[in-house]
Design an enzyme around this catalytic site. Structure first.
Site: not given
Length: 212
Positions: A113, A24-25, A42
């Site tokens: 991650g 759920g990041k 990102k």
């Protein structure tokens, strides 16, 4: 930014990491991006065949394209960056990570991650965080096993003198796990987010208002 005392408590730059993958990041990043009317970045996108994280956040926040900054590295395979970049013939360098200029009052930076995911043959995601020198939110599952994973992540961040803004727990609320993480991790759980079905810009804003 939506003005108000709630938003003043957030640092201008925040790095979102997790204790694992697929917990759920990106959802948390989207909630914060929407709620703060923030820029989103990102740095490393691994996997291009399906919707990217930037595309997901843009679609589900409904924010203008000007809020979204291009990835520094776009890697073809949905694998650890060190392997995906090797397969693509790309050399990821730590010094290449420079936060782009942004016009908003906040920026949400989403990692790949967990913090010990390698990005090349020498460095890990945690090295990128320290290089960027910004505080971190740790996203973790709320259920069984989360205490160990979360405390290990917090211990590593603390050992590298990286500021932790707090922890977000995803899933069914668990008061005992929350209490243990705050006590033994010497941190605060800044939000508990239960399962979200069918995210929309309105729903992300509502969750931000209710939980942060």
């Amino acid at each position: 930014m939506i003005m108000g005392p709630r938003n003043n408590k957030f640092p201008r730059k925040l790095f979102i990491t997790g204790t694992d993958t697929d917990l759920g990041k990106t959802m948390v990043s989207g909630i914060l991006t929407k709620g703060l009317q923030a820029a989103y970045w990102k740095p490393i996108q691994s996997g291009l065949n399906e919707e990217t994280d930037t595309e997901w956040v843009r679609r589900n926040t409904g924010l203008p394209e000007s809020h979204f900054l291009p990835e520094r590295y776009r890697l073809t395979k949905p694998l650890s960056p060190h392997l995906s970049s090797r397969l693509d013939g790309i050399d990821i360098k730590l010094e290449d990570f420079i936060i782009p200029e942004f016009q908003q009052d906040h920026i949400i930076i989403e990692g790949a991650g967990g913090i010990m995911v390698p990005i090349n043959d020498e460095h890990y995601v945690v090295d990128m965080v320290r290089h960027l020198n910004i505080p971190v939110i740790v996203v973790a599952r709320s259920g069984l096993g989360t205490i160990n994973h979360t405390l290990l992540t917090l211990e590593k961040l603390n050992s590298m003198n990286i500021s932790v803004f707090g922890v977000v727990l995803n899933g069914e609320k668990n008061a005992e796990n929350k209490k243990a993480i705050e006590k033994f991790g010497r941190t605060q759980v800044v939000a508990e987010i239960e399962k979200i079905i069918g995210p929309t810009p309105q729903k992300l804003q509502q969750i931000f208002d209710q939980t942060f």
